[in-house]
Each structure stands twice: as C-alpha cells, then as structure tokens.
Design a protein around this motif. Structure first.
Motif, PDB file in Angstrom:
ATOM      1  N   GLY A   1      37.941  46.665  46.598  1.00 19.20           N
ATOM      2  CA  GLY A   1      38.748  46.341  45.420  1.00 19.20           C
ATOM      3  C   GLY A   1      39.704  45.195  45.662  1.00 19.20           C
ATOM      4  N   ALA A   2      39.242  44.154  46.325  1.00 18.92           N
ATOM      5  CA  ALA A   2      40.123  43.074  46.780  1.00 18.92           C
ATOM      6  C   ALA A   2      40.423  42.059  45.687  1.00 18.92           C
ATOM      7  CB  ALA A   2      39.479  42.355  47.973  1.00 18.92           C
ATOM      8  N   GLY A   3      41.686  41.590  45.677  1.00 14.72           N
ATOM      9  CA  GLY A   3      42.102  40.446  44.881  1.00 14.72           C
ATOM     10  C   GLY A   3      42.368  39.274  45.807  1.00 14.72           C
ATOM     11  N   ALA A   4      43.154  38.309  45.327  1.00 16.52           N
ATOM     12  CA  ALA A   4      43.574  37.142  46.117  1.00 16.52           C
ATOM     13  C   ALA A   4      42.408  36.350  46.675  1.00 16.52           C
ATOM     14  CB  ALA A   4      44.523  37.584  47.247  1.00 16.52           C
ATOM     15  N   LEU A   5      41.328  36.259  45.878  1.00 17.67           N
ATOM     16  CA  LEU A   5      40.172  35.437  46.257  1.00 17.67           C
ATOM     17  C   LEU A   5      40.133  34.140  45.462  1.00 17.67           C
ATOM     18  CD1 LEU A   5      37.492  38.260  46.532  1.00 17.67           C
ATOM     19  CD2 LEU A   5      38.401  36.900  48.428  1.00 17.67           C
TER      20      LEU A   5
ATOM     21  N   THR B   1      44.982  32.615  46.605  1.00 22.31           N
ATOM     22  CA  THR B   1      43.784  32.523  47.455  1.00 22.31           C
ATOM     23  C   THR B   1      44.077  33.070  48.850  1.00 22.31           C
ATOM     24  OG1 THR B   1      44.359  30.281  48.203  1.00 22.31           O
ATOM     25  CG2 THR B   1      42.977  30.465  46.234  1.00 22.31           C
ATOM     26  N   SER B   2      45.124  33.862  48.963  1.00 22.62           N
ATOM     27  CA  SER B   2      45.606  34.292  50.273  1.00 22.62           C
ATOM     28  C   SER B   2      44.550  35.036  51.076  1.00 22.62           C
ATOM     29  CB  SER B   2      46.848  35.168  50.101  1.00 22.62           C
ATOM     30  OG  SER B   2      47.392  35.527  51.346  1.00 22.62           O
ATOM     31  N   LEU B   3      43.824  35.963  50.440  1.00 23.94           N
ATOM     32  CA  LEU B   3      42.798  36.705  51.164  1.00 23.94           C
ATOM     33  C   LEU B   3      41.634  35.792  51.550  1.00 23.94           C
ATOM     34  CD1 LEU B   3      41.443  39.194  52.313  1.00 23.94           C
ATOM     35  CD2 LEU B   3      40.670  39.777  50.000  1.00 23.94           C
ATOM     36  N   LYS B   4      41.189  34.978  50.623  1.00 24.24           N
ATOM     37  CA  LYS B   4      40.075  34.077  50.918  1.00 24.24           C
ATOM     38  C   LYS B   4      40.414  33.159  52.092  1.00 24.24           C
ATOM     39  CE  LYS B   4      36.956  30.727  48.741  1.00 24.24           C
ATOM     40  NZ  LYS B   4      36.639  29.992  47.487  1.00 24.24           N
TER      41      LYS B   4
ATOM     42  N   TYR C   1      33.199  46.841  45.651  1.00 26.94           N
ATOM     43  CA  TYR C   1      33.915  47.112  44.406  1.00 26.94           C
ATOM     44  C   TYR C   1      33.277  48.291  43.684  1.00 26.94           C
ATOM     45  CZ  TYR C   1      36.155  42.480  44.550  1.00 26.94           C
ATOM     46  OH  TYR C   1      36.897  41.376  44.902  1.00 26.94           O
ATOM     47  N   GLY C   2      34.082  49.002  42.906  1.00 27.77           N
ATOM     48  CA  GLY C   2      33.524  49.840  41.867  1.00 27.77           C
ATOM     49  C   GLY C   2      32.977  48.938  40.775  1.00 27.77           C
ATOM     50  N   GLU C   3      31.906  49.348  40.158  1.00 28.71           N
ATOM     51  CA  GLU C   3      31.239  48.513  39.149  1.00 28.71           C
ATOM     52  C   GLU C   3      32.179  48.089  38.035  1.00 28.71           C
ATOM     53  OE1 GLU C   3      27.232  48.851  36.338  1.00 28.71           O
ATOM     54  OE2 GLU C   3      28.345  50.662  36.885  1.00 28.71           O
ATOM     55  N   ARG C   4      33.112  48.972  37.651  1.00 24.36           N
ATOM     56  CA  ARG C   4      34.037  48.684  36.553  1.00 24.36           C
ATOM     57  C   ARG C   4      35.471  48.529  37.061  1.00 24.36           C
ATOM     58  NH1 ARG C   4      31.940  49.374  31.338  1.00 24.36           N
ATOM     59  NH2 ARG C   4      33.949  48.454  30.788  1.00 24.36           N
ATOM     60  N   ASP C   5      35.608  47.969  38.237  1.00 20.58           N
ATOM     61  CA  ASP C   5      36.934  47.700  38.797  1.00 20.58           C
ATOM     62  C   ASP C   5      37.700  46.779  37.852  1.00 20.58           C
ATOM     63  OD1 ASP C   5      39.142  46.656  40.299  1.00 20.58           O
ATOM     64  OD2 ASP C   5      38.070  47.026  42.162  1.00 20.58           O
ATOM     65  N   ALA C   6      38.872  47.204  37.411  1.00 19.99           N
ATOM     66  CA  ALA C   6      39.641  46.452  36.417  1.00 19.99           C
ATOM     67  C   ALA C   6      40.068  45.080  36.911  1.00 19.99           C
ATOM     68  CB  ALA C   6      40.873  47.257  35.991  1.00 19.99           C
ATOM     69  N   ILE C   7      40.203  44.891  38.219  1.00 17.86           N
ATOM     70  CA  ILE C   7      40.630  43.584  38.703  1.00 17.86           C
ATOM     71  C   ILE C   7      39.459  42.624  38.923  1.00 17.86           C
ATOM     72  CG2 ILE C   7      42.566  44.727  39.847  1.00 17.86           C
ATOM     73  CD1 ILE C   7      41.335  43.724  42.508  1.00 17.86           C
ATOM     74  N   ALA C   8      38.236  43.115  38.796  1.00 16.87           N
ATOM     75  CA  ALA C   8      37.065  42.270  39.045  1.00 16.87           C
ATOM     76  C   ALA C   8      36.094  42.209  37.867  1.00 16.87           C
ATOM     77  CB  ALA C   8      36.309  42.768  40.281  1.00 16.87           C
TER      78      ALA C   8
ATOM     79  N   ALA D   1      32.744  33.983  46.054  1.00 14.76           N
ATOM     80  CA  ALA D   1      33.946  33.417  46.672  1.00 14.76           C
ATOM     81  C   ALA D   1      34.041  33.824  48.133  1.00 14.76           C
ATOM     82  CB  ALA D   1      35.189  33.865  45.914  1.00 14.76           C
ATOM     83  N   LEU D   2      33.725  35.074  48.434  1.00 15.86           N
ATOM     84  CA  LEU D   2      33.752  35.524  49.825  1.00 15.86           C
ATOM     85  C   LEU D   2      32.694  34.805  50.655  1.00 15.86           C
ATOM     86  CD1 LEU D   2      34.800  37.438  52.035  1.00 15.86           C
ATOM     87  CD2 LEU D   2      33.075  39.090  51.266  1.00 15.86           C
ATOM     88  N   ARG D   3      31.488  34.677  50.093  1.00 14.69           N
ATOM     89  CA  ARG D   3      30.400  34.049  50.866  1.00 14.69           C
ATOM     90  C   ARG D   3      30.651  32.569  51.115  1.00 14.69           C
ATOM     91  NH1 ARG D   3      26.822  37.050  47.170  1.00 14.69           N
ATOM     92  NH2 ARG D   3      26.349  39.062  48.154  1.00 14.69           N
ATOM     93  N   GLU D   4      31.519  31.944  50.332  1.00 12.89           N
ATOM     94  CA  GLU D   4      31.875  30.546  50.607  1.00 12.89           C
ATOM     95  C   GLU D   4      32.552  30.402  51.964  1.00 12.89           C
ATOM     96  OE1 GLU D   4      34.294  29.237  47.384  1.00 12.89           O
ATOM     97  OE2 GLU D   4      32.661  29.358  45.902  1.00 12.89           O
ATOM     98  N   VAL D   5      33.246  31.453  52.409  1.00 16.78           N
ATOM     99  CA  VAL D   5      33.953  31.385  53.691  1.00 16.78           C
ATOM    100  C   VAL D   5      33.360  32.324  54.739  1.00 16.78           C
ATOM    101  CG1 VAL D   5      36.108  30.593  52.656  1.00 16.78           C
ATOM    102  CG2 VAL D   5      35.692  33.059  52.903  1.00 16.78           C
ATOM    103  N   GLN D   6      32.581  33.303  54.291  1.00 17.15           N
ATOM    104  CA  GLN D   6      31.903  34.238  55.194  1.00 17.15           C
ATOM    105  C   GLN D   6      30.468  34.434  54.691  1.00 17.15           C
ATOM    106  OE1 GLN D   6      32.674  35.679  58.021  1.00 17.15           O
ATOM    107  NE2 GLN D   6      34.864  35.236  58.202  1.00 17.15           N
TER     108      GLN D   6
END
Length: 288
Positions: free
Chosen positions: A143-147, A212-215, A229-236, A246-251
């Motif tokens: 459930g990560a933000g800051a990407l 973008t702190s986490l990314k 993530y949960g499929e209906r995660d409110a932040i995503a 976004a994650l795969r751009e750096v990992q």
C-alpha cells in the motif's frame, strides 16, 4: 503460544491484551525517549512496519500466522503508539535511521532479516533499504505512496473533538473511505484498533505521501524488492499499474502483486490471503 495468538473468537480488547502479553517487549533509543518493540515466534526474522497514525496493532491478524515459522518483530514507529517522537526531520530518512538502528539493537548487529512495511511503514522501509547493507535480505512494500504519482483525495472525518457513538461513526467512516474496500468487513476489532491508534498518534506522516521520496530511496536498495496493493486500495485505485511501472523504473526486477477485492489495509481486510502470499513471496525471492 500459538494458541494464545490465534483466539480470534475473543472480544477485541481481550485478544489484543493476549497478543501483547505473548510478546517479548524491548526498547531502543528514539529522540529524547525510546521506541517500543514487540517480538513473537522463532526462526528467521521478519520485521513489520505499520502504517501512519498506527501501531503494531495494524498487524493483529498477521502476527499469529506469520510467527509460526518466523521471528516477527513489530515496532511502534517513532511518534506513534508507545514510541517517543523522533528528532525533528524534514525528510523520512532520519526517521528511518532511528528504525534501522533499532532493528540492529533488537536483532543484533549484522543479523539478516526481511522487511515488510505498510503505507507510511512502506515509505520508511524504502529508506531503511537505501541505508542498509547485506543484513537486509528483502523488502516488501504494501500500500505504498510517495512514488511520484497523484492519488484521489480521501475525505476523512476529524475525530479529536468527538466522543461516544459519534466518534465510533467517524472511525467507521474513515476506515471505509481509506482502509477497507468493503465496509461490511469493518468489525469491532478494527474499530478498537483504530480508536487506540488515533488516540496515541502524534507524528504527522501524510505530507510525505505525494512526494517521490519512496521512489528515490528504493532506487538505492540492493536487495530484492516487492510491491503489493489491495485491488481497491484508495491511495492507488484505479491506477495501480502506474505504481508498478514507477517502481520498475528504478527496480526493474521488482515483484508486484494485487490482492483481489481488498483495500488499503490489505493485511487486515484480506488477512488469510496476505498471510499466505507474503511467506510465498519471501520463499521465491530469498529461498527462505
């Protein structure tokens, strides 16, 4: 001990008290006070970092099943739960440094461990991963933000001035708006956890979520990375796939996964699925 940890038929307060009593409790330095830690089980260490305005109680439905084969380590993050405020910081990195030092003290310097963080805990996990050496075997972000991506606005009700039924109704509204995909799954235990966490939260973490702190931090991780993530995660939702991109751009080798029908607090709302998925992910990525 497992019998104690899995009595889900008990009243919420009794269940939480039993879970707490079964833990080994430790403290490590944090700001002008200490950071509270709880440890259950035996085996390879798995450190779980809870979400913003939370406490170790965010993992209530996971500790018992996961500690059957693991040492499960749950802190109250700085400024939340029973832990003291961290030193003043403009970024998550210094807070993560307090957490990383605490892990080393709790487990012993150089002890290898897997790390899993939820929401604000995912942000701190990314910064721990950026700072860590070979002791960190893997990091799982939930459930990560800051990407660096915009999210829908979630309207939450302020509960500070409320009491009684109005306060419970506000908690139920906030859990439905942010934490659960299906409001029918908000049970008495979730409400008790939300109430305790809210009353003990002091550190404000929401300001980091749109950065973008986490990314930026997770780009420096040298261990296997996963994002769930949960499929209906409110932040995503409805752009979960953009978070994976976004994650795969750096990992580029990162593992990604979705739990169908679940919301932001996926480890609670879909606990059975999460408790099976996380160990399977760890086995696939680390062989343990």
């Amino acid at each position: 001990m497992q019998d104690v940890l899995t009595r889900t038929w008990e009243a919420p307060e009794a269940l939480l008290a039993r879970l707490d009593a079964a833990a080994r409790r430790l403290e490590t330095p944090c700001g002008e006070g200490s950071m509270a830690w709880r440890v259950w089980g035996e085996g390879e260490p798995l450190v779980l970092l809870h979400g913003g305005s939370g406490s170790w109680r965010h993992w209530t439905r996971n500790i018992g099943p996961l500690s059957r084969h693991r040492i499960v380590v749950c802190p109250d993050l700085p400024g939340l739960g029973e832990s003291a405020m961290p030193p003043p910081a403009e970024t998550p990195a210094p807070v993560a440094a307090v957490v990383r030092e605490g892990i080393a003290r709790v487990l012993g310097a150089g002890t290898r461990y897997d790390l899993c963080g939820f929401s604000f805990g995912a942000l701190l996990s990314g910064h721990v991963a950026a700072q860590a050496g070979e002791e960190l075997r893997s990091v799982t972000l939930v459930g990560a933000g800051a990407l660096g991506l915009k999210r829908q606005v979630t309207e939450l009700t302020k509960v500070r001035s409320l009491e009684g039924e109005a306060r419970i109704a506000a908690h139920r509204h906030n859990l439905a708006a942010l934490m659960f995909a299906d409001a029918a799954r908000i049970d008495a235990l979730a409400l008790v956890i939300q109430e305790w966490n809210t009353r003990h939260a002091r550190f404000q973490s929401r300001g980091f979520a749109s950065s973008t702190s986490l990314k930026d931090a997770i780009a420096r991780a040298r261990c296997p990375v996963a994002l769930l993530y949960g499929e209906r995660d409110a932040i995503a939702w409805p752009e979960v796939e953009l978070r994976f991109q976004a994650l795969r751009e750096v990992q580029p080798e990162a593992w990604t996964g979705v739990v169908p029908g679940a919301g932001h607090w996926v480890a609670y709302e879909a606990a059975e699925t999460f408790n099976a998925m996380l160990p399977d992910m760890l086995r696939r990525r680390t062989g343990r």
